[in-house]
Design a protein around this motif. Structure first.
Motif, PDB file in Angstrom:
ATOM      1  N   THR A   2       0.835  -1.194   0.000  1.00  0.00           N
ATOM      2  CA  THR A   2       0.000   0.000   0.000  1.00  0.00           C
ATOM      3  C   THR A   2       0.872   1.248   0.000  1.00  0.00           C
ATOM      4  OG1 THR A   2      -0.119   0.025   2.394  1.00  0.00           O
ATOM      5  CG2 THR A   2      -1.877  -1.133   1.239  1.00  0.00           C
ATOM      6  N   GLN A   3       0.371   2.245  -0.681  1.00  0.00           N
ATOM      7  CA  GLN A   3       1.058   3.521  -0.738  1.00  0.00           C
ATOM      8  C   GLN A   3       0.664   4.365   0.474  1.00  0.00           C
ATOM      9  OE1 GLN A   3       3.235   4.602  -3.025  1.00  0.00           O
ATOM     10  NE2 GLN A   3       3.183   2.633  -4.070  1.00  0.00           N
ATOM     11  N   PRO A   4       1.593   5.149   1.005  1.00  0.00           N
ATOM     12  CA  PRO A   4       1.201   6.053   2.085  1.00  0.00           C
ATOM     13  C   PRO A   4       0.225   7.100   1.539  1.00  0.00           C
ATOM     14  CG  PRO A   4       3.492   6.440   1.447  1.00  0.00           C
ATOM     15  CD  PRO A   4       2.997   5.247   0.673  1.00  0.00           C
ATOM     16  N   LYS A   5      -0.651   7.513   2.396  1.00  0.00           N
ATOM     17  CA  LYS A   5      -1.641   8.500   1.985  1.00  0.00           C
ATOM     18  C   LYS A   5      -0.929   9.802   1.626  1.00  0.00           C
ATOM     19  CE  LYS A   5      -5.536  11.122   3.510  1.00  0.00           C
ATOM     20  NZ  LYS A   5      -5.989  11.908   4.596  1.00  0.00           N
ATOM     21  N   ALA A   6      -1.233  10.325   0.467  1.00  0.00           N
ATOM     22  CA  ALA A   6      -0.635  11.594   0.049  1.00  0.00           C
ATOM     23  C   ALA A   6      -1.253  12.732   0.858  1.00  0.00           C
ATOM     24  CB  ALA A   6      -0.876  11.808  -1.443  1.00  0.00           C
ATOM     25  N   PRO A   7      -0.440  13.653   1.321  1.00  0.00           N
ATOM     26  CA  PRO A   7      -1.012  14.764   2.082  1.00  0.00           C
ATOM     27  C   PRO A   7      -1.921  15.611   1.195  1.00  0.00           C
ATOM     28  CG  PRO A   7       1.392  14.986   1.902  1.00  0.00           C
ATOM     29  CD  PRO A   7       1.003  13.730   1.199  1.00  0.00           C
ATOM     30  N   THR A   8      -2.980  16.086   1.775  1.00  0.00           N
ATOM     31  CA  THR A   8      -3.884  16.966   1.043  1.00  0.00           C
ATOM     32  C   THR A   8      -3.560  18.406   1.403  1.00  0.00           C
ATOM     33  OG1 THR A   8      -5.546  16.963   2.775  1.00  0.00           O
ATOM     34  CG2 THR A   8      -5.714  15.215   1.122  1.00  0.00           C
ATOM     35  N   ALA A   9      -4.183  19.323   0.707  1.00  0.00           N
ATOM     36  CA  ALA A   9      -3.919  20.747   0.942  1.00  0.00           C
ATOM     37  C   ALA A   9      -4.278  21.152   2.368  1.00  0.00           C
ATOM     38  CB  ALA A   9      -4.705  21.578  -0.064  1.00  0.00           C
ATOM     39  N   LYS A  10      -5.234  20.455   2.959  1.00  0.00           N
ATOM     40  CA  LYS A  10      -5.657  20.843   4.304  1.00  0.00           C
ATOM     41  C   LYS A  10      -4.823  20.184   5.406  1.00  0.00           C
ATOM     42  CE  LYS A  10      -9.002  17.248   4.537  1.00  0.00           C
ATOM     43  NZ  LYS A  10     -10.263  16.755   4.391  1.00  0.00           N
ATOM     44  N   ASP A  11      -4.043  19.155   5.081  1.00  0.00           N
ATOM     45  CA  ASP A  11      -3.200  18.521   6.086  1.00  0.00           C
ATOM     46  C   ASP A  11      -2.185  19.545   6.598  1.00  0.00           C
ATOM     47  OD1 ASP A  11      -4.526  16.172   5.680  1.00  0.00           O
ATOM     48  OD2 ASP A  11      -2.941  15.226   4.505  1.00  0.00           O
ATOM     49  N   SER A  12      -2.001  19.560   7.924  1.00  0.00           N
ATOM     50  CA  SER A  12      -1.113  20.578   8.476  1.00  0.00           C
ATOM     51  C   SER A  12      -0.427  20.072   9.738  1.00  0.00           C
ATOM     52  CB  SER A  12      -1.910  21.842   8.794  1.00  0.00           C
ATOM     53  OG  SER A  12      -1.118  22.762   9.500  1.00  0.00           O
ATOM     54  N   LEU A  13       0.862  19.923   9.643  1.00  0.00           N
ATOM     55  CA  LEU A  13       1.653  19.542  10.803  1.00  0.00           C
ATOM     56  C   LEU A  13       1.703  20.700  11.804  1.00  0.00           C
ATOM     57  CD1 LEU A  13       3.250  17.277  12.056  1.00  0.00           C
ATOM     58  CD2 LEU A  13       5.284  18.122  10.886  1.00  0.00           C
ATOM     59  N   SER A  14       1.785  21.911  11.325  1.00  0.00           N
ATOM     60  CA  SER A  14       1.825  23.062  12.244  1.00  0.00           C
ATOM     61  C   SER A  14       0.503  23.191  13.014  1.00  0.00           C
ATOM     62  CB  SER A  14       2.158  24.359  11.506  1.00  0.00           C
ATOM     63  OG  SER A  14       1.176  24.675  10.564  1.00  0.00           O
ATOM     64  N   ARG A  15      -0.628  22.928  12.363  1.00  0.00           N
ATOM     65  CA  ARG A  15      -1.920  22.950  13.068  1.00  0.00           C
ATOM     66  C   ARG A  15      -1.927  21.883  14.157  1.00  0.00           C
ATOM     67  NH1 ARG A  15      -5.713  22.534   8.959  1.00  0.00           N
ATOM     68  NH2 ARG A  15      -5.402  20.299   8.952  1.00  0.00           N
ATOM     69  N   TRP A  16      -1.443  20.698  13.830  1.00  0.00           N
ATOM     70  CA  TRP A  16      -1.393  19.617  14.804  1.00  0.00           C
ATOM     71  C   TRP A  16      -0.547  20.024  16.008  1.00  0.00           C
ATOM     72  CZ3 TRP A  16       2.460  16.458  16.819  1.00  0.00           C
ATOM     73  CH2 TRP A  16       2.002  15.345  17.538  1.00  0.00           C
ATOM     74  N   TRP A  17       0.630  20.605  15.758  1.00  0.00           N
ATOM     75  CA  TRP A  17       1.502  21.032  16.857  1.00  0.00           C
ATOM     76  C   TRP A  17       0.841  22.105  17.712  1.00  0.00           C
ATOM     77  CZ3 TRP A  17       4.997  18.712  19.368  1.00  0.00           C
ATOM     78  CH2 TRP A  17       5.830  17.786  18.742  1.00  0.00           C
ATOM     79  N   ARG A  18       0.121  23.049  17.077  1.00  0.00           N
ATOM     80  CA  ARG A  18      -0.578  24.076  17.870  1.00  0.00           C
ATOM     81  C   ARG A  18      -1.545  23.441  18.858  1.00  0.00           C
ATOM     82  NH1 ARG A  18      -0.611  26.800  12.995  1.00  0.00           N
ATOM     83  NH2 ARG A  18      -2.745  26.152  12.512  1.00  0.00           N
ATOM     84  N   GLN A  19      -2.245  22.382  18.423  1.00  0.00           N
ATOM     85  CA  GLN A  19      -3.212  21.712  19.297  1.00  0.00           C
ATOM     86  C   GLN A  19      -2.492  20.989  20.432  1.00  0.00           C
ATOM     87  OE1 GLN A  19      -6.252  22.777  18.097  1.00  0.00           O
ATOM     88  NE2 GLN A  19      -4.905  23.440  16.451  1.00  0.00           N
ATOM     89  N   VAL A  20      -1.390  20.340  20.115  1.00  0.00           N
ATOM     90  CA  VAL A  20      -0.623  19.595  21.115  1.00  0.00           C
ATOM     91  C   VAL A  20      -0.079  20.540  22.178  1.00  0.00           C
ATOM     92  CG1 VAL A  20       1.495  18.249  21.476  1.00  0.00           C
ATOM     93  CG2 VAL A  20      -0.026  17.690  19.567  1.00  0.00           C
ATOM     94  N   LEU A  21       0.405  21.695  21.755  1.00  0.00           N
ATOM     95  CA  LEU A  21       1.049  22.633  22.680  1.00  0.00           C
ATOM     96  C   LEU A  21       0.078  23.597  23.358  1.00  0.00           C
ATOM     97  CD1 LEU A  21       4.202  23.449  20.515  1.00  0.00           C
ATOM     98  CD2 LEU A  21       4.030  21.854  22.443  1.00  0.00           C
ATOM     99  N   PHE A  22      -1.171  23.576  22.965  1.00  0.00           N
ATOM    100  CA  PHE A  22      -2.158  24.506  23.514  1.00  0.00           C
ATOM    101  C   PHE A  22      -2.427  24.205  24.990  1.00  0.00           C
ATOM    102  CE2 PHE A  22      -6.585  25.806  24.344  1.00  0.00           C
ATOM    103  CZ  PHE A  22      -6.507  27.139  23.982  1.00  0.00           C
ATOM    104  N   VAL A  23      -2.390  25.235  25.824  1.00  0.00           N
ATOM    105  CA  VAL A  23      -2.657  25.097  27.255  1.00  0.00           C
ATOM    106  C   VAL A  23      -3.960  25.858  27.542  1.00  0.00           C
ATOM    107  CG1 VAL A  23      -1.813  25.503  29.590  1.00  0.00           C
ATOM    108  CG2 VAL A  23      -0.194  24.969  27.742  1.00  0.00           C
ATOM    109  N   PRO A  24      -5.083  25.141  27.676  1.00  0.00           N
ATOM    110  CA  PRO A  24      -6.382  25.801  27.816  1.00  0.00           C
ATOM    111  C   PRO A  24      -6.453  26.830  28.931  1.00  0.00           C
ATOM    112  CG  PRO A  24      -6.693  23.467  27.454  1.00  0.00           C
ATOM    113  CD  PRO A  24      -5.214  23.689  27.638  1.00  0.00           C
TER     114      PRO A  24
END
Length: 176
Positions: A2-24
């Motif tokens: 199987t091929q790895p899923k190609a990233p789409t335009a909306k995929d965002s590593l920086s968005r993911w990191w913002r969520q991980v580092l967010f302190v409510p």
């Protein structure tokens, strides 16, 4: 193989990191029980005099497992469905979704009211509210937005008396 899923335009590593580092507790201190109660009252006021429904969800951050592939617009659409905002008799449900981490606000309107209001009007309403939010006038900006949405609904779905009452809760939903 199987091929790895190609990233789409909306995929965002920086968005993911913002969520991980967010302190409510550093960013959502403003959302006290008293503020939630006042915003819930503003939802109730926005629903007077028409047959529409307004639903407000405030979320601290995107769920981590969704954050890489899902932006706030998609999340708002998912919540529109999950909370059954679409399930009103005349398709007049409107979701206002605020994501604190992303400093994002989305309005998702059902097809009944969306047939009357252009996307540019919804966007202008979002932009105005976001401007106030960025100036630390979060509660006031959301209150004004809710009032504007109520006006729009009164314009197209006016009712002198609403004998059927609420189809959706007016209580603000806070997703932590």
């Amino acid at each position: 193989m199987t091929q790895p899923k190609a990233p789409t335009a909306k995929d965002s590593l920086s968005r993911w990191w913002r969520q991980v580092l967010f302190v409510p507790m550093l960013h959502s201190r403003w959302l006290t029980p008293a503020v939630k109660a006042r915003l819930s009252e503003k939802v109730t006021a926005a629903e007077r005099g028409h047959r529409g429904e307004v639903f407000l969800i405030i979320e601290n951050h995107l769920p981590i497992e969704m954050a890489y592939h899902t932006d706030t617009r998609e999340r708002a659409i998912d919540l529109f469905s999950e909370y059954r905002v679409w399930d009103t008799e005349e398709n007049t449900g409107i979701l206002v979704y605020v994501n604190i981490c992303e400093k994002s606000l989305n309005i998702i309107a059902d097809r009944g009211i969306n047939a009357h209001v252009s996307p540019t009007v919804w966007q202008a309403m979002c932009d105005k509210a976001l401007s106030g939010i960025s100036n630390q006038k979060i509660e006031d900006s959301l209150g004004e937005l809710l009032a504007e949405i109520g006006q729009l609904l009164r314009q197209y779905y006016r009712l002198e008396d609403d004998p059927t009452g609420n189809e959706l809760s007016d209580t603000v939903v806070h997703l932590k």
